[in-house]
Write an enzyme that holds these catalytic residues in place. Structure first.
Site, mmCIF file in Angstrom:
data_model
loop_
_atom_site.group_PDB
_atom_site.id
_atom_site.type_symbol
_atom_site.label_atom_id
_atom_site.label_comp_id
_atom_site.label_asym_id
_atom_site.label_seq_id
_atom_site.Cartn_x
_atom_site.Cartn_y
_atom_site.Cartn_z
ATOM 1 N N TYR A 151 0.844 -1.195 0.000
ATOM 2 C CA TYR A 151 0.000 0.000 0.000
ATOM 3 C C TYR A 151 0.876 1.241 0.000
ATOM 4 O O TYR A 151 2.006 1.233 0.468
ATOM 5 C CB TYR A 151 -1.023 -0.009 1.124
ATOM 6 N N CYS A 152 0.351 2.299 -0.596
ATOM 7 C CA CYS A 152 1.062 3.582 -0.748
ATOM 8 C C CYS A 152 2.457 3.365 -1.339
ATOM 9 O O CYS A 152 3.457 3.822 -0.792
ATOM 10 C CB CYS A 152 1.133 4.322 0.587
ATOM 11 N N PHE A 153 2.520 2.675 -2.467
ATOM 12 C CA PHE A 153 3.810 2.354 -3.082
ATOM 13 C C PHE A 153 4.479 3.599 -3.662
ATOM 14 O O PHE A 153 3.816 4.558 -4.056
ATOM 15 C CB PHE A 153 3.623 1.295 -4.182
ATOM 16 N N LYS A 164 8.418 -4.711 2.348
ATOM 17 C CA LYS A 164 8.348 -3.303 2.744
ATOM 18 C C LYS A 164 8.106 -3.151 4.245
ATOM 19 O O LYS A 164 7.243 -3.818 4.823
ATOM 20 C CB LYS A 164 7.218 -2.604 1.969
#
Length: 280
Positions: A151-153, A164
């Site tokens: 998420y939120c890459f 991550k």
């Protein structure tokens, strides 16, 4: 509180440190952290003073404005209630992230007037800071590159062995800049990712631009505690981070309070526009 570490780029000078555990604005709950960040950016620029800001929250989903543009946004919001998370829209870019007591939010805040701090240099400051904090004390190097199914890459996703652990964003106001990091220290990272996966699965209707929103695979994300295979607390991480700075505790004066109240009003207006006038 002083140390004898030779300065590198990210920690030049005497830093004022602000920690949410001692801030006087808790009555404003989750809005306070974002309003205070903006106040600190303005203060850093006005006084040419570098700052360090730590904060945590109760279970909270922090949306970016782009998240509010998905086709079935309102239909997807109940996901967060199902997971017992509050939700707000932040005042900086990017997509949704999750905050809770196992996630540490950190901002390196610099004056940026005489010599404008470039975007790339700001990201490199935070990367250097995190790498020096943990490596080689712990066995795996932290690297920066996009973890596509997180998420939120972004280009400055921080990862250990391909999974991550953190993300970085920036916010600039007048003569100050904040390089902001969330880093998952402990807790259930799989659950965090599954919650946001369900939000996007329910909310995306196919009308959105291709590639803008994440296809989340929870297994590509982890916590520092899991990656290192050892118990790790948020307070331990903060203590380790502070070793890299000459620092003193920051103070909340009248000027800071004025900046804070102005930023708080903007945060509240933004969220009322998204969630309705009864929100807050």
């Amino acid at each position: 509180m002083m140390n004898n570490k030779k300065y590198t780029a990210f920690n030049q000078g005497l830093f004022n440190v602000f920690d949410a555990q001692s801030m006087p604005y808790k009555k404003d709950q989750s809005f306070a952290h974002f309003a205070l960040t903006d106040a600190l950016i303005t203060y850093a620029g006005a006084h040419e003073q570098p700052l360090l800001h730590f904060w945590q929250t109760d279970p909270l989903v922090i949306l970016g404005m782009m998240d509010t543009k998905i086709g079935r946004f309102k239909q997807a919001l109940p996901i967060f209630e199902e997971y017992q998370h509050q939700v707000i829209v932040r005042n900086s870019g990017g997509l949704a992230v999750v905050s809770d007591p196992g996630v540490l939010n950190v901002s390196l805040i610099y004056p940026s007037k005489e010599e404008r701090l470039s975007i790339d240099r700001g990201y490199e400051y935070m990367l250097d800071f995190i790498q020096e904090t943990f490596y080689p004390i712990y066995p795996y190097e932290i690297k920066a590159y996009e973890i596509t199914n997180s998420y939120c890459f972004g280009d400055y996703d921080l990862s250990i062995d391909g999974r991550k652990i953190a993300g970085i964003s920036q916010r600039r106001i007048k003569d100050g800049v904040a390089i902001m990091l969330y880093i998952s220290i402990n807790g259930d990272q799989k659950k965090r990712a599954q919650m946001l996966k369900k939000f996007y699965d329910r909310g995306l209707d196919g009308s959105e631009p291709s590639g803008r929103y994440p296809d989340i695979h929870p297994e590509v994300m982890t916590t520092l505690e899991e990656a290192y295979g050892t118990p790790l607390s948020v307070n331990e991480v903060k203590s380790r981070m502070l070793r890299h700075f000459d620092w003193q505790k920051g103070t909340y004066d009248g000027e800071m309070n004025r900046y804070y109240l102005e930023a708080l009003e903007k945060m509240q207006r933004r969220n009322r526009r998204v969630f309705g006038e009864d929100f807050v």
